[in-house]
Motif scaffolding. Structure first.
Motif, short mmCIF file in Angstrom:
data_model
loop_
_atom_site.label_atom_id
_atom_site.label_comp_id
_atom_site.label_asym_id
_atom_site.label_seq_id
_atom_site.Cartn_x
_atom_site.Cartn_y
_atom_site.Cartn_z
N ILE A 85 29.28 -27.29 68.51
CA ILE A 85 29.07 -28.57 67.75
C ILE A 85 30.44 -29.47 67.59
N ASN A 86 29.93 -30.93 67.63
CA ASN A 86 31.28 -31.67 67.53
C ASN A 86 30.73 -32.61 66.59
N PHE A 87 31.65 -32.35 65.44
CA PHE A 87 31.61 -33.15 64.29
C PHE A 87 32.39 -34.38 64.18
N ALA A 88 31.77 -35.49 63.94
CA ALA A 88 32.49 -36.84 63.83
C ALA A 88 32.78 -36.93 62.39
N ILE A 89 33.82 -37.00 61.60
CA ILE A 89 33.93 -37.20 60.33
C ILE A 89 34.43 -38.69 59.83
N LYS A 90 33.84 -39.01 58.78
CA LYS A 90 34.04 -40.56 58.60
C LYS A 90 34.29 -40.32 56.93
N HIS A 91 34.93 -41.59 56.52
CA HIS A 91 34.95 -41.66 55.00
C HIS A 91 33.75 -42.16 54.51
N ASN A 92 33.25 -41.64 53.41
CA ASN A 92 32.09 -42.12 52.57
C ASN A 92 32.48 -43.31 51.73
N ARG A 93 32.80 -44.35 52.08
CA ARG A 93 33.10 -45.51 51.33
C ARG A 93 32.11 -45.89 50.35
N ASN A 94 30.87 -45.84 50.32
CA ASN A 94 30.06 -46.14 49.36
C ASN A 94 30.07 -45.33 48.09
N GLN A 95 30.33 -43.84 48.58
CA GLN A 95 30.48 -42.72 47.44
C GLN A 95 31.84 -42.98 46.64
N GLN A 96 32.68 -43.58 47.45
CA GLN A 96 34.13 -43.57 46.91
C GLN A 96 34.05 -44.69 45.76
N SER A 97 33.30 -45.88 46.30
CA SER A 97 33.46 -47.06 45.39
C SER A 97 32.33 -46.54 44.18
N LYS A 98 31.67 -46.03 44.25
CA LYS A 98 30.54 -45.61 43.19
C LYS A 98 31.03 -44.44 42.16
N GLU A 99 31.87 -43.79 42.56
CA GLU A 99 32.63 -42.48 41.91
C GLU A 99 33.83 -42.82 41.62
N GLY A 100 34.52 -43.98 42.10
CA GLY A 100 35.83 -44.01 41.91
C GLY A 100 37.09 -43.05 42.29
N SER A 101 36.60 -42.11 43.13
CA SER A 101 37.46 -41.21 43.63
C SER A 101 38.10 -41.49 44.95
N GLN A 102 38.70 -40.94 45.36
CA GLN A 102 39.60 -40.95 46.60
C GLN A 102 39.38 -39.81 47.32
N SER A 103 39.37 -40.00 49.04
CA SER A 103 39.55 -38.93 49.76
C SER A 103 40.42 -38.10 49.84
N SER A 104 40.51 -36.76 50.13
CA SER A 104 41.94 -36.02 50.18
C SER A 104 42.33 -36.18 51.76
N SER A 105 41.59 -36.69 52.75
CA SER A 105 41.90 -36.97 54.03
C SER A 105 42.05 -38.53 54.31
N SER A 106 42.78 -38.57 55.46
CA SER A 106 43.02 -40.00 56.11
C SER A 106 42.42 -39.98 57.28
N LEU A 107 41.01 -39.77 57.36
CA LEU A 107 40.08 -39.65 58.45
C LEU A 107 39.70 -41.27 59.00
N ARG A 108 39.70 -41.55 60.05
CA ARG A 108 39.04 -42.69 60.68
C ARG A 108 37.88 -42.69 60.98
N SER A 109 36.81 -43.72 61.12
CA SER A 109 35.43 -43.52 61.32
C SER A 109 35.20 -43.52 62.97
N GLY A 110 34.13 -42.68 63.30
CA GLY A 110 33.84 -42.67 64.84
C GLY A 110 32.62 -43.59 64.82
N ASP A 111 32.27 -43.64 66.02
CA ASP A 111 30.82 -44.25 66.24
C ASP A 111 29.54 -43.46 66.70
N SER A 112 29.56 -42.08 66.27
CA SER A 112 28.66 -41.41 66.84
C SER A 112 27.45 -41.88 66.27
N SER A 113 26.34 -41.33 66.97
CA SER A 113 24.92 -41.92 66.41
C SER A 113 24.59 -41.66 65.10
#
Length: 345
Positions: free
Chosen positions: A224-252
């Motif tokens: 399995i190849n996982f492409a990991i992305k920030h969930n910016r919608n969730q972050q703005s809704k919760e006011g929380s910050q991700s603990s990682s500095s992942l950049r988004s890919g463009d997988s389907s």
């Protein structure tokens, strides 16, 4: 001991990567209790003390009924004392090594107290205390919201890739980590009830989400190849910050596999599905981070940062000479692999 533990939106769970990758057959409730205990550990702790998990905190963070949790408190203690951690590593000569650990040394609940008192087994110290390298941290509140133990474990695995943007893992290895080697035997069922459920849950409830694709050997799914992305919608809704500095890919967005076998996880252009051009729509590859993640803790202890950077420089020189026409992403993955070979010699 404080009267009641308080966990805010920035509270983190921190554990070693080897613990994240271990086989842990906890229930959802046991995962939550242990996560709350780990979140109370301090960076400079040298040994474990007794800790408290308040039932009200457990109910509030997980969205559970407090009354039902009070009724289960003694059972939680009994089960946690029986739980074991199964860790697989490698010896210096490459042989697989298994070691099992009891998670807790004591666990107590006094009726009417409102809390569980617990203490980690001292053998757990290398996985939880004085961590300096090869550790994972993630948001406690995000973790507590997840309603599937498989989603919880996948969330941990993806957060392990701090600073990177993908995880490539064999299906057999993933099944073992998730303790479902003998369930969902048809891959279609595994995909539906484990991968897709986790994808939906993380997107809805946590600070990251993922898309994925499947590598096949002929018709047989193997990785399995996982492409990991920030969930910016969730972050703005919760006011929380991700603990990682992942950049988004463009997988389907549908997470499906690519039958042609090229670029199957939105990160790759090469046949081995493990690279991405840094100037393309996919993520920039952190070669140094990949090398660190590939080395065991023992190997990391034996080399310095200068030696790691020197190995990467030597590998880059070789790759640029023999693979000058490959894409930058493909070159990056080859550099990472050659650097690891150099360091492991």
């Amino acid at each position: 001991m404080s009267q009641r533990s308080f966990f805010d939106a920035e509270t983190k769970v921190v554990k070693s990567n080897s613990l994240v990758q271990s086989r842990i057959n906890f229930t959802k409730l046991e995962h939550r209790v242990v996560a709350m205990l780990i979140a109370q550990l301090r960076k400079d702790d040298e040994e474990f003390g007794e800790q408290r998990v308040y039932i009200k905190d457990l109910a509030d963070l997980s969205g559970r009924s407090g009354k039902s949790l009070y009724d289960q408190a003694e059972e939680i203690c009994q089960k946690l004392l029986d739980q074991k951690i199964h860790v697989r590593t490698q010896t210096e000569d490459g042989r697989r090594r298994y070691k099992g650990y009891n998670c807790m040394s004591t666990c107590e609940y006094v009726e009417g107290s409102g809390y569980i008192t617990a203490k980690f087994n001292d053998d757990m110290r290398p996985f939880l205390l004085q961590l300096k390298r090869r550790f994972t941290q993630y948001n406690l509140q995000c973790f507590m919201k997840l309603s599937s133990q498989h989603s919880m474990r996948i969330y941990e695995l993806l957060q392990m890739r701090q600073g990177l943007s993908y995880l490539r893992i064999g299906i057999d290895e993933l099944r073992e980590i998730l303790c479902c080697e003998h369930s969902y035997e048809r891959f279609a069922d595994f995909k539906r009830w484990v991968l897709e459920k986790a994808r939906e849950e993380l997107k809805e409830k946590t600070d990251i989400y993922f898309n994925y694709s499947v590598e096949r050997d002929g018709q047989t799914p193997v990785r399995i190849n996982f492409a990991i992305k920030h969930n910016r919608n969730q972050q703005s809704k919760e006011g929380s910050q991700s603990s990682s500095s992942l950049r988004s890919g463009d997988s389907s967005e549908d997470g499906s596999s690519n039958p042609k076998g090229s670029g199957t996880h939105g990160l790759a252009e090469s046949e081995d599905n493990a690279s991405s051009a840094p100037n393309a729509s996919g993520p920039r590859i952190d070669v140094y981070g990949l090398v660190l993640n590939d080395l065991t803790q023992d190997e990391l202890d034996r080399v310095s940062d200068d030696e790691i950077h020197d190995a990467i420089t030597r590998a880059r020189s070789t790759v640029e000479e023999v693979a000058a026409n490959d894409s930058p992403g493909t070159q990056a993955i080859q550099i990472y692999r050659r650097a690891v070979e150099i360091l492991k010699k």
